[in-house]
Design a protein around this motif. Sequence first.
Motif, mmCIF file in Angstrom:
data_model
loop_
_atom_site.group_PDB
_atom_site.id
_atom_site.type_symbol
_atom_site.label_atom_id
_atom_site.label_comp_id
_atom_site.label_asym_id
_atom_site.label_seq_id
_atom_site.Cartn_x
_atom_site.Cartn_y
_atom_site.Cartn_z
ATOM 1 N N GLY A 266 -10.323 -7.893 30.547
ATOM 2 C CA GLY A 266 -8.895 -7.900 30.267
ATOM 3 C C GLY A 266 -8.584 -8.843 29.131
ATOM 4 O O GLY A 266 -9.439 -9.606 28.680
ATOM 5 N N CYS A 267 -7.343 -8.786 28.679
ATOM 6 C CA CYS A 267 -6.924 -9.638 27.565
ATOM 7 C C CYS A 267 -5.451 -10.026 27.762
ATOM 8 O O CYS A 267 -4.654 -10.010 26.833
ATOM 9 C CB CYS A 267 -7.154 -8.891 26.253
ATOM 10 N N GLU A 268 -5.123 -10.361 29.007
ATOM 11 C CA GLU A 268 -3.741 -10.636 29.375
ATOM 12 C C GLU A 268 -3.182 -11.866 28.666
ATOM 13 O O GLU A 268 -2.040 -11.854 28.207
ATOM 14 C CB GLU A 268 -3.621 -10.814 30.890
ATOM 15 N N THR A 269 -3.954 -12.930 28.591
ATOM 16 C CA THR A 269 -3.459 -14.159 27.968
ATOM 17 C C THR A 269 -3.044 -13.903 26.526
ATOM 18 O O THR A 269 -1.985 -14.359 26.091
ATOM 19 C CB THR A 269 -4.527 -15.274 28.043
ATOM 20 N N ALA A 270 -3.844 -13.144 25.791
ATOM 21 C CA ALA A 270 -3.498 -12.843 24.397
ATOM 22 C C ALA A 270 -2.206 -12.044 24.322
ATOM 23 O O ALA A 270 -1.330 -12.340 23.501
ATOM 24 C CB ALA A 270 -4.633 -12.073 23.721
ATOM 25 N N GLU B 81 -11.994 -1.031 22.574
ATOM 26 C CA GLU B 81 -11.775 -0.071 23.650
ATOM 27 C C GLU B 81 -11.019 -0.674 24.826
ATOM 28 O O GLU B 81 -10.099 -0.059 25.374
ATOM 29 C CB GLU B 81 -13.122 0.464 24.155
ATOM 30 N N LYS B 82 -11.370 -1.890 25.233
ATOM 31 C CA LYS B 82 -10.869 -2.463 26.493
ATOM 32 C C LYS B 82 -9.822 -3.566 26.326
ATOM 33 O O LYS B 82 -9.153 -3.903 27.305
ATOM 34 C CB LYS B 82 -12.042 -3.053 27.286
ATOM 35 N N ASN B 83 -9.707 -4.161 25.145
ATOM 36 C CA ASN B 83 -8.832 -5.322 24.974
ATOM 37 C C ASN B 83 -7.626 -5.061 24.079
ATOM 38 O O ASN B 83 -7.005 -5.986 23.585
ATOM 39 C CB ASN B 83 -9.615 -6.509 24.406
ATOM 40 N N LEU C 274 -2.505 -5.054 31.031
ATOM 41 C CA LEU C 274 -2.307 -4.159 32.174
ATOM 42 C C LEU C 274 -0.960 -3.459 32.115
ATOM 43 O O LEU C 274 -0.808 -2.348 32.603
ATOM 44 C CB LEU C 274 -2.368 -4.963 33.487
ATOM 45 N N ASP C 275 0.024 -4.128 31.535
ATOM 46 C CA ASP C 275 1.381 -3.600 31.459
ATOM 47 C C ASP C 275 1.676 -2.916 30.125
ATOM 48 O O ASP C 275 2.829 -2.633 29.813
ATOM 49 C CB ASP C 275 2.389 -4.724 31.712
ATOM 50 N N GLY C 276 0.638 -2.651 29.326
ATOM 51 C CA GLY C 276 0.806 -1.928 28.078
ATOM 52 C C GLY C 276 1.268 -2.766 26.898
ATOM 53 O O GLY C 276 1.639 -2.225 25.858
ATOM 54 N N LEU C 277 1.210 -4.093 27.012
ATOM 55 C CA LEU C 277 1.598 -4.964 25.902
ATOM 56 C C LEU C 277 0.448 -5.077 24.910
ATOM 57 O O LEU C 277 -0.718 -5.184 25.318
ATOM 58 C CB LEU C 277 1.952 -6.363 26.416
#
Length: 186
Positions: free
Chosen positions: A60-64, A168-170, A174-177
């Motif tokens: 995931g890459c949520e923090t970014a 591909e993955k980052n 999760l919320d499309g941001l």
Amino acid sequence: MAKQFGELSDAHREFIARQHVFFTASSTPESRVNISPRETLSLRVLGPKQVAFRDLTGSGCETAAHCLADGRLTIMFCAFEGQPLIMRLYGRGTTHRVGTTSFDKLLQDHFGAEAPLGTRQIVLLDIDLVQTSCGYGVPLFDYVGERPNLARWAEHKGEAGLVAYRAEKNVESLDGLPTGFAAEPA
């Protein structure tokens, strides 16, 4: 009882230096809250109101995404051995991706120019509040060591494979941001 400070003291820095893990929490008003564990070998205290950590490629890459969209970021340390204490660093986070001038400068100035394979960015936290609390509810744990799995995974992928994986993955949270990795060439 909780205590609040405007910046990191020498005692706070000493506490951080003794920890083996920290947690980052980020969100936007419309997104899920993300909490991630990280090893403190990747963290540097840059000054009384600033810390930075190397962020490795992961699923995931949520923090970014959250730093890009909103900027709110909290870092939490817990004493799992010795005297109990919890310390949270509140502030605004920015990300500095591999290949940018700001990444190169942060890496050179604060990490001895060392970026483990898989490093995708450095996250910089400008601290606006330091809060400590008792930590009496935090259990005691024995530190055994760092897991080698992520480093082995990155070695197996290789630099080109990591770039392709991030593309591909980052690309989004999760919320499309957007995370800022969409433009990374494969």
